[in-house]
Design an enzyme around this catalytic site. Structure first.
Site, PDB file in Angstrom:
ATOM      1  N   ASP A 337       0.861  -1.183   0.000  1.00 33.86           N
ATOM      2  CA  ASP A 337       0.000   0.000   0.000  1.00 33.86           C
ATOM      3  C   ASP A 337       0.895   1.229   0.000  1.00 33.86           C
ATOM      4  O   ASP A 337       2.113   1.134   0.061  1.00 33.86           O
ATOM      5  CB  ASP A 337      -1.052  -0.011   1.111  1.00 33.86           C
ATOM      6  N   ASP A 639      -3.195  -3.271   6.608  1.00 32.16           N
ATOM      7  CA  ASP A 639      -3.270  -2.747   7.968  1.00 32.16           C
ATOM      8  C   ASP A 639      -4.658  -2.826   8.591  1.00 32.16           C
ATOM      9  O   ASP A 639      -4.792  -2.903   9.788  1.00 32.16           O
ATOM     10  CB  ASP A 639      -2.732  -1.310   8.035  1.00 32.16           C
ATOM     11  N   ASP A 643      -8.319  -6.374   5.862  1.00 33.82           N
ATOM     12  CA  ASP A 643      -7.189  -6.868   5.061  1.00 33.82           C
ATOM     13  C   ASP A 643      -6.811  -8.295   5.427  1.00 33.82           C
ATOM     14  O   ASP A 643      -6.022  -8.929   4.724  1.00 33.82           O
ATOM     15  CB  ASP A 643      -5.952  -5.973   5.259  1.00 33.82           C
TER      16      ASP A 643
HETATM   17  P1  ATP Z   1      -3.220   3.194   1.312  1.00 28.51           P
HETATM   18  O1  ATP Z   1      -4.264   2.159   1.059  1.00 28.51           O
HETATM   19  O2  ATP Z   1      -2.128   3.178   0.344  1.00 28.51           O
HETATM   20  O3  ATP Z   1      -2.761   3.257   2.731  1.00 28.51           O
HETATM   21  P2  ATP Z   1      -4.966   5.355   1.755  1.00 28.51           P
HETATM   22  O4  ATP Z   1      -4.517   5.646   3.130  1.00 28.51           O
HETATM   23  O5  ATP Z   1      -5.298   6.515   0.897  1.00 28.51           O
HETATM   24  O6  ATP Z   1      -3.928   4.544   0.965  1.00 28.51           O
HETATM   25  P3  ATP Z   1      -7.407   4.399   2.803  1.00 28.51           P
HETATM   26  O7  ATP Z   1      -6.939   4.559   4.196  1.00 28.51           O
HETATM   27  O8  ATP Z   1      -8.218   3.230   2.401  1.00 28.51           O
HETATM   28  O9  ATP Z   1      -6.205   4.399   1.814  1.00 28.51           O
HETATM   29  O10 ATP Z   1      -8.201   5.723   2.453  1.00 28.51           O
HETATM   30  C1  ATP Z   1      -8.928   5.833   1.280  1.00 28.51           C
HETATM   31  C2  ATP Z   1      -9.420   7.239   1.119  1.00 28.51           C
HETATM   32  O11 ATP Z   1     -10.299   7.550   2.185  1.00 28.51           O
HETATM   33  C3  ATP Z   1      -8.309   8.279   1.191  1.00 28.51           C
HETATM   34  O12 ATP Z   1      -7.742   8.503  -0.043  1.00 28.51           O
HETATM   35  C4  ATP Z   1      -9.031   9.475   1.693  1.00 28.51           C
HETATM   36  O13 ATP Z   1      -9.642  10.157   0.614  1.00 28.51           O
HETATM   37  C5  ATP Z   1     -10.111   8.897   2.576  1.00 28.51           C
HETATM   38  N1  ATP Z   1      -9.716   8.945   3.986  1.00 28.51           N
HETATM   39  C6  ATP Z   1      -8.613   8.400   4.543  1.00 28.51           C
HETATM   40  N2  ATP Z   1      -8.568   8.616   5.855  1.00 28.51           N
HETATM   41  C7  ATP Z   1      -9.671   9.321   6.175  1.00 28.51           C
HETATM   42  C8  ATP Z   1     -10.212   9.847   7.388  1.00 28.51           C
HETATM   43  N3  ATP Z   1      -9.623   9.675   8.569  1.00 28.51           N
HETATM   44  N4  ATP Z   1     -11.372  10.513   7.317  1.00 28.51           N
HETATM   45  C9  ATP Z   1     -11.992  10.662   6.132  1.00 28.51           C
HETATM   46  N5  ATP Z   1     -11.542  10.196   4.972  1.00 28.51           N
HETATM   47  C10 ATP Z   1     -10.401   9.543   4.963  1.00 28.51           C
END
Ligand code: ATP
Length: 927
Positions: A337, A639, A643
């Site tokens: 990721d 994480d 997953d």
């Molecule tokens: P990765 O999967 O590589 O860690 P990521 O952190 O962007 O990437 P997710 O954590 O699944 O993946 O988040 C997906 C999307 O959700 C993000 O791109 C963001 O737009 C939104 N997002 C992430 N964290 C929050 C949060 N705490 N509150 C609201 N929206 C969020």
């Protein structure tokens, strides 16, 4: 009301049937949590929140267990027989050897266990606790009755809790109740007569939060919790056998049977056709059988694996399941990721776009000091839509940022902390605004729906809803946007432009929206989150990790394909992929596109694409399966609680130590202590080294054991006098060979380990080259041993001296062969190669000292019937070793030139490696 002091001792207490207020009172606690002093005194009173360690085998039992093995029985029987027949010296030598062997096994086992215990400590889970009204993250062991614990999806419940608040909370209690469907949790009291599984107001220690969020007060810790009697839960590291070890054990057993049968046949031959005294022949044949059996192989391989585990741990990859050490070395694709693994997860809000204009944010890191400017860099005040956006960023936020005496303390998701810093730079005071609009309820963020929503009370008795999330997701819930004059219909094209341009600069983008709720509702449902007014977007920068850029380049040269699987926006992910050097023009596929691809086409698509954006955890599972169907050995990171299935499916599931949930860590085979992609590559590097070292141990053990045995057989077949006595054979086999072989477990990586293609998962351990090597070396050993024996006797030396020379020859050959076998792939003649390693030098010095004693001390001469070896003979013996090394070096060079064996060839160029090199056989999937 019962007093708290008696409560923790009473696991049958009916906490589930009391109201939360009653429970808090009983424990003298409050929703603010305990004070630090109070908690400290309770910790002294109740003890740590841990279970007594499982029953450990006593050292005596562990030592005794070393004797429980067919080979030792065989040796003991031989010793008894020798003693009965009055051969007391032989009997004592065999006994001595048995004891030394058991001691070595005992020490080795202890070391492997120590390494695993150290890892257990690293994996110790932590809990989020309220103390003095502040959130703290602390070791689970420090929890005391009365503590207030915060839970969210993916957490292991750290103690028995009476829930004070539960939002959409589902808890998997299978471990306690056997019920496979997650139980719904509520804060209302349950019926006094409810069974354990029906006490919906309780969360039991050791169970897993599958969804939602909650808060609870600790009612029982450690042994007094319901799970007190199950001891294997907290941060377990499994010491299991690996496929390779199983294979070797099976090989060892078969080989033992074969050796015994061959020994019996040889005995028959020796007595009937060759006139050897039957007792002598029997003792030699017993010793021979013992030397043929590679009894030390499993032990040395276990040590090699344990050392691999320790080296990986020092490079931040903690191996929870031993087979991963082997599999890591065969990894051909790493699916990683993005956020925090490939990037630094040091978020900084940079852009703020509202309907009325764009702002820039200036400031260092997460500090609250900085300012808001216009695009030209002039300080400005935020307009009303801007202030509203920042208010949403501040309220729809679970993080905390404290500044005291210039020290920054932060807690929570880095992106949310960055939003708090941004609010502070815009001059908005978090505590005041939070108390003006207290939170009534929330829908927590979830990678599945990609937004978070909170409901807040307003002064006038109404409420307001704040939402933040993936911008396209938030936009889809809005029909209007906020403007200076109020609201206007949504200008979707304007926002899409803003999102695209931030994304293509590699910025991570969040969208914000809000809505007034006319009447005060206290509950927030998914159906409420619609008809919103869009406030704007914030763009964050999260730079790539420098180490990741280097690690990706290493993967290329090692023939390992890297794929980014992220929940983030396609444009952002692509821009970061380019900055990381994943590919010049990475092929991107989004989760929505994946949904339209049929399973039969997925392997092709998955193999081509480098970036998978806006994916959800289910996509990961499909991607792993598709890549595995082409024979790739896939390492996958994860994480979140969702997953777990893909981590289990992957050949190596890798969880993040910091941001990963307990659920992900438990499903994974490897946990990264620093969440860093480079650590995965380091682990692959160590994995390859471990595999190389195991091969070296085998390439060492079989020809040294075999050559020695073969020499005796040849001598017997030729009707020569026996070149060694039984006791001498045991000396060489169980003292010299094992000591030297052990040094190979500590071998550092050979140069160029990361410039070879991944090995095929199905490739046999004994490659054609290894088989050739084993035969060739065994043959050279036979020639040297028989040659020295004949030469000594022809020079008129007595038989005992000739035998001593043979043992010394074997010792010297082994030392020289050790230097050769250390470099299976490259030349052994180099400064590095000749210098050896501390382990090699220690083993060689120990063996030389032992051998000198064997040859020159009177008591050893008595025990082993040895004689001092004269100088000239000694030099000739040394010469034999040098000649062996030279022959083996010439052989390696010649074979490389002839190109007979693939593994000696330099690796092909790998710049075409951006796509997947999966042309390999079926891998062994662990699913
Ligand atoms: P990765 O999967 O590589 O860690 P990521 O952190 O962007 O990437 P997710 O954590 O699944 O993946 O988040 C997906 C999307 O959700 C993000 O791109 C963001 O737009 C939104 N997002 C992430 N964290 C929050 C949060 N705490 N509150 C609201 N929206 C969020």
């Amino acid at each position: 009301m019962q007093r708290a002091s008696s409560l923790n001792d009473n696991p049958g207490a009916q906490w589930h049937a009391l109201t939360s207020q009653e429970v808090l009172q009983a424990f003298d606690s409050s929703v603010q949590g305990l004070s630090t002093e109070n908690a400290a005194s309770r910790l002294r009173e109740y003890g740590r929140n841990e279970l007594p360690p499982g029953k450990q085998r006593s050292p005596f039992i562990r030592f005794a267990a070393q004797f429980n093995n067919a080979l030792i029985y065989f040796l003991l029987a031989a010793a008894a027989l020798a003693a009965l027949l009055g051969h007391n010296v032989d009997a004592s030598v065999i006994l001595l050897v048995v004891i030394v062997n058991a001691m070595v096994g005992f020490i080795q086992e202890g070391r492997a266990e120590q390494a695993l215990n150290a890892l257990r400590a690293v994996l110790a889970p932590s809990a989020r606790v309220l103390r003095d009204g502040q959130r703290h993250s602390m070791a689970v062991q420090e929890l005391v009755p009365g503590d207030i614990v915060l839970l969210e999806a993916g957490d292991r419940v750290p103690a028995d809790l009476r829930l004070l608040r539960a939002r959409g909370m589902l808890v998997d209690e299978a471990i306690l109740t056997g019920e496979s469907v997650a139980a719904e949790k509520l804060e209302s009291p349950a019926s006094p007569s409810a069974a354990l599984g029906d006490r919906h107001s309780m969360a039991w220690s050791g169970t897993l939060v599958a969804a939602g969020q909650g808060t609870g007060v600790v009612v029982a810790t450690g042994e007094r919790s319901e799970m007190g009697h199950i001891s294997s839960l907290l941060g377990s590291v499994e010491m299991v056998t690996t496929p390779l070890l199983r294979q070797i054990n099976a090989f060892g057993r078969r080989f033992t049977v074969f050796s015994m049968a061959a020994a019996a046949a040889l005995l028959f031959f020796a007595i009937v056709f060759r006139d050897y005294a039957w007792l002598d022949a029997l003792m030699v044949v017993v010793a021979l059988a013992v030397s043929l059996v590679p009894e030390s192989l499993p032990a040395v391989i276990t040590i090699t694996l344990a050392i691999g585990v320790r080296r990986m741990a020092s490079r931040h990859a903690i191996v929870r399941r031993l087979p991963a050490v082997e599999t890591l070395g065969a990894t051909s694709i790493i699916c990683s990721d993005k956020t925090g693994t490939l990037t630094r997860n040091e978020m900084a809000g940079r852009h703020l776009v509202t309907a009325t204009g764009t702002y820039l944010v200036e400031g260092e890191g997460y500090t609250p000091w900085g300012r808001i400017t216009d695009v030209a860099g002039n300080p400005v005040q935020l307009s009303e839509p801007g202030r509203r956006l920042v208010l949403a960023a501040l309220l729809c936020n679970d993080a905390r940022l404290h500044v005291s005496a210039d020290k920054l303390r932060m807690d929570g998701d880095p992106m949310e902390v960055a939003l708090l810093a941004l609010a502070a730079r815009a001059g908005m005071e978090a505590d005041t605004l939070r108390s003006e609009s207290p939170r009534l309820d929330e829908i927590p963020f979830d990678a599945q729906h990609r937004y978070m929503a909170t409901l807040h009370a307003k002064h006038d008795g109404s409420a307001m809803l704040m939402v933040k999330g993936a911008p396209e997701r938030v936009l889809s819930m809005c029909a209007h946007q906020i403007t200076a004059a109020g609201t206007a219909p949504l200008d979707a094209a304007y926002w899409q432009d803003a999102i695209d341009s931030a994304g293509s600069a590699g910025e991570r983008v969040l969208g914000f929206a809000w809505r007034d709720c006319a009447k005060l509702t206290r509950r927030l449902e998914f159906s409420d989150v619609q008809g919103l007014v869009f406030l704007g977007v914030v763009g964050f920068i999260d730079p790539p990790r420098n180490e990741a850029i280097k690690a990706i380049a290493d993967c290329r040269s090692a023939g390992i394909a890297v794929k980014m699987i992220t929940g983030d926006h396609a444009a952002t992910a692509t821009a970061i992929a380019v900055q990381l050097g994943l590919a010049e023009r990475p092929e991107v596929i989004t989760g929505a596109q994946l949904d339209t691809v049929a399973d039969s086409e997925l392997p092709d698509v998955a193999q081509r694409a480098t970036v998978f954006a806006r994916t959800s955890p289910e996509h990961k599972l499909r991607i792993v399966r598709a890549l595995q169907s082409r024979g790739a050995v896939v390492a996958m990171t994860g994480d979140g609680v969702n997953d777990a299935p893909s981590l289990k499916q992957a050949d190596v599931g890798i969880a993040m130590g910091h941001k990963g949930t307990e659920a992900a860590k438990e499903a994974a085979q490897v946990v990264l202590a620093d969440d860093n992609f480079a650590s995965i590559v380091a682990a692959v590097h160590e994995g390859r080294t471990v595999y190389d070292n195991i091969r070296k141990v085998i390439a060492w053990t079989i020809p040294t054991n075999g050559g020695e045995a073969l020499a005796i057989v040849v001598a017997m077949a030729l009707g020569m006098s026996l070149p060694m006595t039984a006791a001498q054979i045991l000396w060489v086999n169980l003292i010299l060979t094992i000591t030297l072989g052990l040094a190979l477990a500590f071998e550092p990586p050979e140069p160029g380990v990361m410039s070879r293609s991944p090995r095929r998962a199905s490739a046999p351990l004994l490659t054609p080259f290894m088989l050739w090597r084993i035969g060739f070396v065994a043959l050279l050993f036979v020639i040297a041993v028989i040659g020295v024996s004949i030469w000594a006797l022809e020079r008129g030396l007595d038989e005992a001296t000739a035998r001593t020379m043979v043992v010394n020859t074997l010792c010297v050959l082994e030392i020289f062969y050790l230097f050769s076998v250390r470099y299976l792939h490259g030349p052994s003649f180099s400064l590095q190669g000749l210098k050896g390693t501390p382990a090699v030098l220690a083993a060689v010095s120990a063996v030389i000292a032992a051998q000198l004693m064997f040859t020159y001390t009177p008591w050893m001469q008595l025990l082993f019937d040895t004689r001092p070896v004269p100088l000239l003979e000694g030099l000739v013996i040394l010469g034999c070793g040098a000649v062996l090394l030279v022959i083996l070096e010439l052989e390696k060079g010649l074979l490389r030139r002839l190109g007979w064996f693939d593994e000696l060839q330099p690796r092909r160029s790998t710049d075409d490696m951006a796509s997947v090199p999966v042309t390999m056989g079926k891998s062994t999937h662990s699913a």
